[in-house]
Write a protein that holds these residues in place. Structure first.
Motif, short mmCIF file in Angstrom:
data_model
loop_
_atom_site.label_atom_id
_atom_site.label_comp_id
_atom_site.label_asym_id
_atom_site.label_seq_id
_atom_site.Cartn_x
_atom_site.Cartn_y
_atom_site.Cartn_z
N GLU A 6 -28.66 -23.41 -53.00
CA GLU A 6 -29.02 -22.37 -53.95
C GLU A 6 -29.38 -21.10 -53.21
O GLU A 6 -29.85 -21.14 -52.06
N THR A 7 -29.15 -19.96 -53.85
CA THR A 7 -29.43 -18.66 -53.24
C THR A 7 -30.88 -18.26 -53.49
O THR A 7 -31.39 -18.43 -54.60
N LEU A 8 -31.52 -17.76 -52.44
CA LEU A 8 -32.90 -17.30 -52.53
C LEU A 8 -32.96 -15.79 -52.27
O LEU A 8 -32.20 -15.27 -51.44
N SER A 9 -33.86 -15.10 -52.94
CA SER A 9 -34.08 -13.68 -52.69
C SER A 9 -35.26 -13.51 -51.74
O SER A 9 -36.31 -14.13 -51.95
N LEU A 10 -35.08 -12.69 -50.73
CA LEU A 10 -36.12 -12.44 -49.74
C LEU A 10 -36.48 -10.96 -49.75
O LEU A 10 -35.60 -10.10 -49.76
N GLN A 28 -30.63 -11.77 -49.36
CA GLN A 28 -30.47 -13.11 -49.89
C GLN A 28 -30.15 -14.07 -48.77
O GLN A 28 -29.44 -13.74 -47.82
N SER A 29 -30.71 -15.25 -48.87
CA SER A 29 -30.32 -16.34 -48.00
C SER A 29 -29.95 -17.53 -48.88
O SER A 29 -30.16 -17.51 -50.09
N VAL A 30 -29.41 -18.56 -48.25
CA VAL A 30 -28.95 -19.73 -49.02
C VAL A 30 -29.64 -20.97 -48.48
O VAL A 30 -29.56 -21.27 -47.28
N TRP A 31 -30.32 -21.66 -49.35
CA TRP A 31 -31.05 -22.90 -49.04
C TRP A 31 -30.09 -24.08 -49.22
O TRP A 31 -29.57 -24.31 -50.30
N VAL A 32 -29.88 -24.80 -48.12
CA VAL A 32 -28.93 -25.91 -48.09
C VAL A 32 -29.69 -27.23 -48.01
O VAL A 32 -30.65 -27.36 -47.24
N ARG A 33 -29.25 -28.21 -48.80
CA ARG A 33 -29.84 -29.56 -48.77
C ARG A 33 -28.72 -30.58 -48.65
O ARG A 33 -27.75 -30.54 -49.42
N ILE A 34 -28.87 -31.48 -47.68
CA ILE A 34 -27.90 -32.57 -47.48
C ILE A 34 -28.61 -33.89 -47.73
O ILE A 34 -29.67 -34.15 -47.14
N GLY A 44 -31.55 -26.82 -44.50
CA GLY A 44 -31.17 -25.73 -43.60
C GLY A 44 -31.06 -24.44 -44.37
O GLY A 44 -31.04 -24.43 -45.60
N GLU A 45 -31.01 -23.32 -43.63
CA GLU A 45 -30.91 -22.01 -44.27
C GLU A 45 -29.76 -21.22 -43.67
O GLU A 45 -29.61 -21.17 -42.44
N ALA A 46 -28.97 -20.61 -44.53
CA ALA A 46 -27.93 -19.66 -44.10
C ALA A 46 -28.46 -18.26 -44.31
O ALA A 46 -28.81 -17.89 -45.43
N ALA A 47 -28.51 -17.47 -43.25
CA ALA A 47 -28.95 -16.07 -43.31
C ALA A 47 -27.75 -15.18 -43.03
O ALA A 47 -27.50 -14.80 -41.88
N PRO A 48 -26.97 -14.85 -44.05
CA PRO A 48 -25.72 -14.11 -43.82
C PRO A 48 -25.97 -12.67 -43.40
O PRO A 48 -26.95 -12.03 -43.82
N ASN A 315 -42.43 -12.46 -49.08
CA ASN A 315 -42.37 -13.61 -49.99
C ASN A 315 -41.64 -14.80 -49.36
O ASN A 315 -40.56 -15.18 -49.78
N ASP A 316 -42.22 -15.38 -48.34
CA ASP A 316 -41.60 -16.52 -47.67
C ASP A 316 -41.67 -17.75 -48.58
O ASP A 316 -42.77 -18.19 -48.94
N PRO A 317 -40.53 -18.34 -48.94
CA PRO A 317 -40.57 -19.49 -49.86
C PRO A 317 -40.86 -20.83 -49.19
O PRO A 317 -40.91 -21.85 -49.88
#
Length: 342
Positions: A6-10, A28-34, A44-48, A315-317
């Motif tokens: 899911e995409t997160l707003s930072l 925006q970053s993307v929160w990854v769950r496996i 994990g987090e994707a920081a594009p 706003n660190d989630p």
């Protein structure tokens, strides 16, 4: 294994400008769950970064393709094979692949009940202090940023403007005892960099990061021969295969997970750099604690650290490993990456 994201707003505390780009209107970053077949989960987090051709949308599209790769993988311990399959499926897309890599290592660590750094046999006490970055802004805003960062012993200063000397004078006046590092983010020509060397020496700059365009290795080599200040390559070094051509042109390389594509590629860069007698720096993008936590696992292996991405946020989630106000890194004792929701 199953992949969810899911995409997160930072939001940063202050707009974060660098020489080649103003702060985006939204980050925006993307929160990854496996999740493995037994129900265990890794994050994990994707920081594009636009410089490397990625946005939250391109990451989401890449992850949708990687979901098929992970569905065919039933053993999360087959880290090398899964990461190779992800790279084959995508090509570059480094931020997306880095999030998968972090989530897999987190999953393995959780299953074994050990932090990732401990799986690698590392000692947190060997990690160097981190710098804290001061982005480009109006003088009074920069002055306020330095005052807010007064407890950090090392400041990394973004330059690459007509006001570079004014910026360094302001920061040195506000932080007379701080170690200063300078990052031009590819903004200078060789001639500009040559002219600025005496100024950098006068302000006792510890090292100069990526002063020239990424492709200008000849210029970097010339600058290095003329400079008493070490030169660190960032944009010029994306993956381990870049290291041999940088030997002799720079003094060190800066690794970022969102740039190289995985924790294991970061390890390969470290080994390649050591083989070529280069120093190693570990950096980050503007990202949450989840992304920083993955990089922290590698910190005992490097010479310099710049892992302040989450410290720049309003706003660190997430909660977990990261940067303390005095520059020390906080390691996890919990398994995997040691990250929880805030």
């Amino acid at each position: 294994m199953k992949l969810e994201f899911e995409t997160l707003s930072l939001e940063t505390r202050h707009p974060f400008h660098i020489a080649r780009a103003a702060a985006p209107p939204a980050r925006q970053s993307v929160w990854v769950r496996i999740r493995d077949d037994e129900g265990n989960e890794g994050w994990g987090e994707a920081a594009p970064t636009a410089y490397y051709g990625e946005t939250a949308d391109t990451v989401a599209a890449a992850l949708a393709r990687l979901a098929e790769v992970l569905e065919r993988a039933h053993d999360p311990f087959a880290l090398e094979a899964i990461e190779r399959a992800c790279e084959h499926a995508l090509g570059r897309n480094p931020a997306a692949r880095a999030a998968i890599s972090a989530a897999l290592h987190d999953l393995v660590g959780r299953r074994l009940g050990l932090p990732v750094w401990k799986l690698w046999g590392l000692d947190p006490a060997a990690a160097p202090l981190s710098s804290f970055t001061i982005g480009i802004d109006e003088p009074e805003v920069m002055r306020e940023k330095v005052r807010e960062a007064r407890d950090y012993p090392i400041l990394k200063v973004k330059v690459g403007t007509p006001r570079d000397e004014e910026i360094l004078a302001l920061i040195r006046a506000e932080a007379p005892t701080a170690i200063l590092r300078v990052d031009a983010n590819t903004a200078w020509t060789v001639k500009e960099a040559m002219r600025k060397l005496p100024m950098l020496e006068a302000y006792e700059v510890e090292f100069l990061e990526q002063p020239l365009p990424a492709h200008d290795l000849e210029g970097l080599a010339l600058l290095r021969r003329r400079s008493s200040i070490p030169i660190i390559a960032d944009e010029s070094c994306q993956v381990a295969a870049d290291v041999p051509r940088l030997a002799g042109a720079v003094d060190g390389v800066n690794i970022k997970l969102a740039k190289c594509g995985s924790l294991r590629e970061a390890l390969r860069i470290i080994h390649a750099a050591r083989a070529h007698r280069l120093q190693v720096m570990l950096g980050c993008m503007v990202e949450s604690t989840l992304g920083i936590a993955a990089a922290v696992q590698l910190a005992p292996l490097v010479d310099y650290v710049d892992l302040d991405g989450a410290a720049l946020l309003a706003n660190d989630p997430f909660r977990g490993p990261g940067l303390e106000p005095d520059g020390r890194l906080r390691f996890n004792v919990e398994p995997g990456l040691g990250v929880t929701r805030a």
